[in-house]
Design a protein around this motif. Structure first.
Motif, mmCIF file in Angstrom:
data_model
loop_
_atom_site.group_PDB
_atom_site.id
_atom_site.type_symbol
_atom_site.label_atom_id
_atom_site.label_comp_id
_atom_site.label_asym_id
_atom_site.label_seq_id
_atom_site.Cartn_x
_atom_site.Cartn_y
_atom_site.Cartn_z
ATOM 1 N N ILE A 38 0.860 -1.186 0.000
ATOM 2 C CA ILE A 38 0.000 0.000 0.000
ATOM 3 C C ILE A 38 0.893 1.231 0.000
ATOM 4 O O ILE A 38 1.747 1.384 0.873
ATOM 5 C CB ILE A 38 -0.902 0.029 1.257
ATOM 6 C CG1 ILE A 38 -1.688 -1.272 1.391
ATOM 7 C CG2 ILE A 38 -1.805 1.255 1.240
ATOM 8 C CD1 ILE A 38 -2.301 -1.487 2.762
ATOM 9 N N ARG A 39 0.694 2.096 -0.973
ATOM 10 C CA ARG A 39 1.432 3.368 -1.024
ATOM 11 C C ARG A 39 0.435 4.499 -0.765
ATOM 12 O O ARG A 39 -0.626 4.539 -1.371
ATOM 13 C CB ARG A 39 2.127 3.532 -2.372
ATOM 14 C CG ARG A 39 3.281 2.541 -2.538
ATOM 15 C CD ARG A 39 3.952 2.540 -3.903
ATOM 16 N NE ARG A 39 3.654 3.623 -4.792
ATOM 17 C CZ ARG A 39 4.410 4.723 -4.978
ATOM 18 N NH1 ARG A 39 5.522 4.878 -4.302
ATOM 19 N NH2 ARG A 39 4.051 5.648 -5.840
ATOM 20 N N TYR A 40 0.807 5.359 0.175
ATOM 21 C CA TYR A 40 -0.091 6.477 0.492
ATOM 22 C C TYR A 40 0.704 7.747 0.752
ATOM 23 O O TYR A 40 1.893 7.715 1.051
ATOM 24 C CB TYR A 40 -0.991 6.127 1.686
ATOM 25 C CG TYR A 40 -0.371 6.326 3.046
ATOM 26 C CD1 TYR A 40 -0.695 7.438 3.819
ATOM 27 C CD2 TYR A 40 0.532 5.407 3.568
ATOM 28 C CE1 TYR A 40 -0.130 7.623 5.069
ATOM 29 C CE2 TYR A 40 1.094 5.588 4.814
ATOM 30 C CZ TYR A 40 0.758 6.691 5.564
ATOM 31 O OH TYR A 40 1.318 6.889 6.794
ATOM 32 N N ASP A 41 0.012 8.871 0.626
ATOM 33 C CA ASP A 41 0.626 10.171 0.871
ATOM 34 C C ASP A 41 0.740 10.384 2.379
ATOM 35 O O ASP A 41 -0.257 10.594 3.066
ATOM 36 C CB ASP A 41 -0.218 11.277 0.232
ATOM 37 C CG ASP A 41 0.409 12.646 0.365
ATOM 38 O OD1 ASP A 41 1.450 12.775 1.059
ATOM 39 O OD2 ASP A 41 -0.126 13.594 -0.233
ATOM 40 N N LEU A 55 -2.046 6.428 7.781
ATOM 41 C CA LEU A 55 -2.923 5.355 7.327
ATOM 42 C C LEU A 55 -2.752 4.215 8.317
ATOM 43 O O LEU A 55 -1.648 3.692 8.492
ATOM 44 C CB LEU A 55 -2.519 4.914 5.917
ATOM 45 C CG LEU A 55 -3.438 3.904 5.247
ATOM 46 C CD1 LEU A 55 -4.817 4.520 4.976
ATOM 47 C CD2 LEU A 55 -2.822 3.420 3.953
ATOM 48 N N TYR A 90 -9.686 3.933 1.186
ATOM 49 C CA TYR A 90 -9.020 5.012 1.925
ATOM 50 C C TYR A 90 -8.479 6.023 0.921
ATOM 51 O O TYR A 90 -7.638 5.691 0.087
ATOM 52 C CB TYR A 90 -7.889 4.441 2.805
ATOM 53 C CG TYR A 90 -8.416 3.611 3.938
ATOM 54 C CD1 TYR A 90 -8.660 4.172 5.189
ATOM 55 C CD2 TYR A 90 -8.717 2.265 3.749
ATOM 56 C CE1 TYR A 90 -9.175 3.412 6.229
ATOM 57 C CE2 TYR A 90 -9.229 1.492 4.781
ATOM 58 C CZ TYR A 90 -9.457 2.073 6.022
ATOM 59 O OH TYR A 90 -9.977 1.316 7.040
ATOM 60 N N ASP A 92 -6.412 8.444 0.970
ATOM 61 C CA ASP A 92 -4.987 8.781 0.946
ATOM 62 C C ASP A 92 -4.149 7.747 0.187
ATOM 63 O O ASP A 92 -2.981 7.995 -0.110
ATOM 64 C CB ASP A 92 -4.433 8.922 2.365
ATOM 65 C CG ASP A 92 -4.910 10.194 3.057
ATOM 66 O OD1 ASP A 92 -5.353 11.119 2.351
ATOM 67 O OD2 ASP A 92 -4.828 10.256 4.298
ATOM 68 N N VAL A 93 -4.741 6.591 -0.120
ATOM 69 C CA VAL A 93 -4.000 5.550 -0.828
ATOM 70 C C VAL A 93 -3.790 5.981 -2.278
ATOM 71 O O VAL A 93 -4.734 6.335 -2.978
ATOM 72 C CB VAL A 93 -4.739 4.193 -0.760
ATOM 73 C CG1 VAL A 93 -4.057 3.158 -1.649
ATOM 74 C CG2 VAL A 93 -4.811 3.689 0.678
#
Length: 120
Positions: A38-41, A55, A90, A92-93
């Motif tokens: 999972i990559r998120y800001d 997250l 989500y 932000d993802v």
């Protein structure tokens, strides 16, 4: 300038569920092995240094466990899609990938797996 995109890896989440199309698969739980990237800001999490701004991978993992343990699946593709949908819910993802292994699904193989990915 440093990137604020964080990568979370959930590795080897071992669960049991009903997965498959044969009678013995429909009537008996089997092991599955779940891996998610999972990559998120993480800009806000980095700046504020508090869990409320990050997250929460524990919350996501609990949702995955509930989904897998409380349902029946004919196909790995369906289970993989539903887990990926939880993660992508989500906002932000940025992107995510989910791989699910079904150990011993083939006679001479350690496992069979399906991988799906999504991005915004």
């Amino acid at each position: 300038m440093m990137s604020s995109v964080a990568t979370i890896n959930i590795k080897n989440l071992r669960l049991r569920t009903f997965i498959g199309i044969k009678d013995e698969e429909i009537n008996n739980q089997q092991d599955v092995l779940i891996n998610a990237t999972i990559r998120y800001d993480a800009k806000k999490a980095i700046a504020e240094n508090c869990i409320e701004s990050a997250l929460n991978y524990r919350t996501i993992t609990k949702q995955i466990i509930k989904l897998v343990e409380d349902n029946r699946f004919a196909l790995l593709e369906r289970m993989t899609h539903e887990i990926l949908s939880i993660i992508m819910s989500y906002e932000d993802v940025v992107d995510a990938s989910v791989e699910i292994d079904k150990p011993y699904a083939l006679r001479y193989a350690d496992s069979v797996s399906v991988t799906l990915s999504a991005s915004r």
